[in-house]
Design an enzyme around this catalytic site. Structure first.
Site, short mmCIF file in Angstrom:
data_model
loop_
_atom_site.label_atom_id
_atom_site.label_comp_id
_atom_site.label_asym_id
_atom_site.label_seq_id
_atom_site.Cartn_x
_atom_site.Cartn_y
_atom_site.Cartn_z
CE LYS A 88 -18.08 -3.44 -11.43
NZ LYS A 88 -18.02 -3.08 -12.86
CE1 TYR A 104 -20.11 -6.87 -9.83
CE2 TYR A 104 -21.78 -7.79 -11.30
CZ TYR A 104 -20.82 -6.83 -11.02
OH TYR A 104 -20.58 -5.82 -11.92
O1 DON Z 1 -22.38 -5.51 -13.74
C1 DON Z 1 -23.15 -4.68 -14.16
O2 DON Z 1 -23.41 -4.64 -15.37
C2 DON Z 1 -23.77 -3.66 -13.24
N1 DON Z 1 -24.42 -4.27 -12.16
C3 DON Z 1 -22.79 -2.64 -12.83
C4 DON Z 1 -22.11 -2.00 -14.00
C5 DON Z 1 -21.72 -0.60 -13.78
O3 DON Z 1 -22.21 0.11 -12.97
C6 DON Z 1 -20.73 -0.10 -14.77
N2 DON Z 1 -20.38 1.25 -14.55
N3 DON Z 1 -20.48 2.22 -15.20
#
Ligand code: DON
Length: 622
Positions: A80, A202
């Protein structure tokens, strides 16, 4: 407490110290239990909970690692901050701020909360903000967007990365919460394109395969002001690096961000596959990978390892390491320290009496607001007793915009007072280019490549002001130190031996190794004495002195009659008188006192020079 981490007996391997530390740390944290592997993306649930890797990358490209630092996993939310940087660079700060805010939510990464007041997600680190940011990835088709996104991450890692198709598909099929967030944002106009299009890139961005070592290099790229330390390529524009680090610091660890900052004090970002990336600006990047995560979505062992590293190496960024107190290495004055320009006795006396008006300040370390302000304050203090201040920047590795501006203002103020500020050693240093430019504008005539040339310039000015310039056009031999105290008749005999000679600029009047048959007295122009320095890689000659009218050179020939020990080169057209060593010795046979007086004059000159050299050494050793 910093534990001992010297490996083995005998020699200390320089990189072994850090590697051994990481190995010990890895041993301790890999045994920690707690947390669980993320399972809301089914494919992630397959991860081996025992995996544990740690990597550190310095801003000059050295990497250290321990454990499973080369095992690939998906980057997830650690992507991100980098896509946020990409968006800032593509659209600018204002446009991106309109789309996504910078306020921490205090909520989980996947919370369905949006900033209704400003009609935007709260920040780019939570899923909502990251999805809105993913909309900015360039490309007309999903493939093009995925390609551009992957190129960004490959440049950040310094190697070609790929997407984990299984993890991508798994999240594509099950990521309904993110889908809900995206549709809510579409409903309120926070995104414009079709949610599925944005989610596609994404989810792919989250599924980029990296290792802990890759993440350490990416972190080091941020620490290195946006330049990848392995490839040397600038991947993120300088002006956005601090924006990225700021949101990492306030929002990177989600609803644990406050406690993290309090305990660790390093901007960081975590991902649900079990990685944490942390950045110590100007020093290094850290990455830890171990799949079990806590209730905030942060790797349990990653948090523990970062806490220990930060504590052991005192890396908390709020415990500032920079000090402004060392900006001045030392101050030297023109009554003791002299340029390589040889001077006649009158000039020498004048310089030892009034040379204190010339102050040399050796500046050291990086120049930023604090150090530049301290330097300027000191210059203000010495100003009242000096007419010339030389700033020697040889030991300054960098100067930022603020320091450049402050010093340019100082230069302007100097110009108004009539006092002179001179600068040396600014050229050919890319990290000093801004300062160099600012100084050249303010002081076009007073920028010197070397300090010695600046000092000679100041000495000339002080001598000219005193009005004791040697009249090069008419001087009698009695004015030369080497013939001092000789009777008029003796001088007449010497005059008869003088042979007028003319040399053009660049002519080598004396060559090292040649037989020493003449000594010279300069009537007009200047010469440089050089040591042929074959040892230096540059094969350049080393300038040891320069001299002008009224001074003699090559007189050592009178003593040893051997071969020349240095070169003497004409700087411009030089008119001088040559005296044959044999003829002087011949004269000495019939007029022994002439030779004795010449020798006594030479001895006096040598001893004075030796004394001055000792004074200089003493001053330089302080
Ligand atoms: O959007 C999501 O749920 C995942 N692809 C990424 C989330 C994530 O890594 C949150 N971090 N701790």
């Amino acid at each position: 407490m910093l534990r001992t981490f010297v490996s083995g007996e005998g020699e200390i391997p320089s990189s072994g110290l850090v590697s051994d530390y990481l190995a010990e740390l890895h041993f301790r944290i890999s045994h920690l239990s707690g947390g669980a592997v993320a399972s809301y993306i089914p494919e992630l649930a397959k991860a081996d909970p025992k995996l544990c890797g740690i990597a550190i990358a310095t801003i000059d490209g050295k990497t250290y690692s321990a454990g499973d630092a080369d095992v690939e996993f998906t980057i997830q939310s650690v992507s991100k901050p980098f896509v946020y940087g990409y968006a800032l660079e593509r659209h600018g700060r204002e446009a991106i701020l309109q789309r996504v805010g910078v306020e921490p939510t205090g909520e989980a990464f996947n919370s369905i909360v949006l900033d209704e007041v400003h009609n935007r997600p709260f920040n780019p680190m939570v899923n909502a903000g990251a999805i809105a940011i993913a909309e900015t990835i360039k490309g007309a088709t999903p493939t093009e967007r995925a390609q551009n996104m992957l190129t960004l991450f490959s440049r950040l890692a310094g190697r070609r990365l790929s997407i984990d198709e299984q993890v991508y598909r798994s999240e594509l099929e099950t990521g309904h919460r993110n889908r809900a967030i995206a549709y809510m944002m579409l409903n309120s106009g926070m995104i414009r394109r079709a949610p599925e299009d944005i989610l596609d890139v994404y989810f792919r961005q989250c599924a980029v395969r990296v290792t802990a070592r890759d993440l350490a290099v990416m972190a080091a790229t941020l620490a290195n002001d946006g330049v990848n330390p392995l490839s040397g390529e600038r991947v993120i524009a300088t002006e956005y690096v601090s924006d990225i680090l700021t949101v990492m610091n306030t929002c990177g660890m989600y609803n644990y961000a406050g406690q993290w900052s309090y305990d660790v004090g390093i901007p960081a970002k975590s991902g649900v596959a079990g990685s944490i990336l942390a950045v110590i600006p100007g020093q290094l990047g850290i990455a830890v990978f171990s799949p079990p995560i806590d209730q905030h979505g942060n790797s349990v062992r990653g948090v523990a390892a970062c806490k220990e590293i930060a504590q052991d190496f005192r890396l908390n960024i709020f415990r500032s390491h920079v000090s402004t107190s060392t900006v001045i290495r030392r101050e030297l004055y023109g009554d003791i320290i002299h340029s390589k320009r040889a001077r006649n006795p009158l000039e020498r006396r004048l310089l030892s009496e009034t040379g204190r008006r010339i102050c040399i300040i050796e500046v050291q370390g990086p120049l930023f607001f604090g150090s530049a302000e301290r330097l300027i304050r000191r210059i203000g203090d010495v100003q009242s007793t000096t007419s010339h201040v030389i700033l020697d920047f040889r030991r300054v590795p960098s100067a930022d915009e603020a320091a450049s501006q402050l010093l340019a203002r100082l230069a302007g103020a100097f110009n108004e007072t009539g006092r002179k500020l001179l600068i040396s050693h600014l050229a050919h240093q890319p990290a000093l280019a801004t300062l160099h430019e600012a100084m050249e504008q303010a002081l076009p005539e007073q920028i010197f490549e070397h300090r010695d040339a600046a000092l000679e310039w100041c000495e000339n000015a002080v001598i000219a002001e005193a009005g004791i310039q040697f009249d090069a056009t008419r001087f009698s031999l009695s004015e030369l130190h080497i013939f001092k105290s000789l009777a008029r008749d003796d001088l007449r005999l010497l005059e008869a031996l003088a042979r007028p000679m003319i040399f053009e600029a660049g002519d080598r009047i004396i060559r090292t190794g040649d037989p020493a048959r003449l000594f010279f007295v300069i009537a007009r122009g200047t010469v440089t004495v050089e040591l042929a320095d074959a040892v230096q890689a540059t094969h350049q000659n080393l300038r040891i002195a320069s001299m002008g009218p009224g001074l003699s050179f090559g007189e050592m020939a009178l003593l040893d009659g051997g071969t020349r020990s240095a070169d003497v080169v004409a700087n411009e057209r030089v008119v001088c008188y040559g005296f044959s060593v044999d003829a002087i010795h011949e004269l000495g046979r019939t007029h022994p006192h002439v030779l004795t007086t010449i020798y006594a004059n030479m001895m006096r000159d040598f001893s004075e020079r030796l004394r001055r050299a000792n004074d200089e050494i003493r001053a330089l050793e302080q």
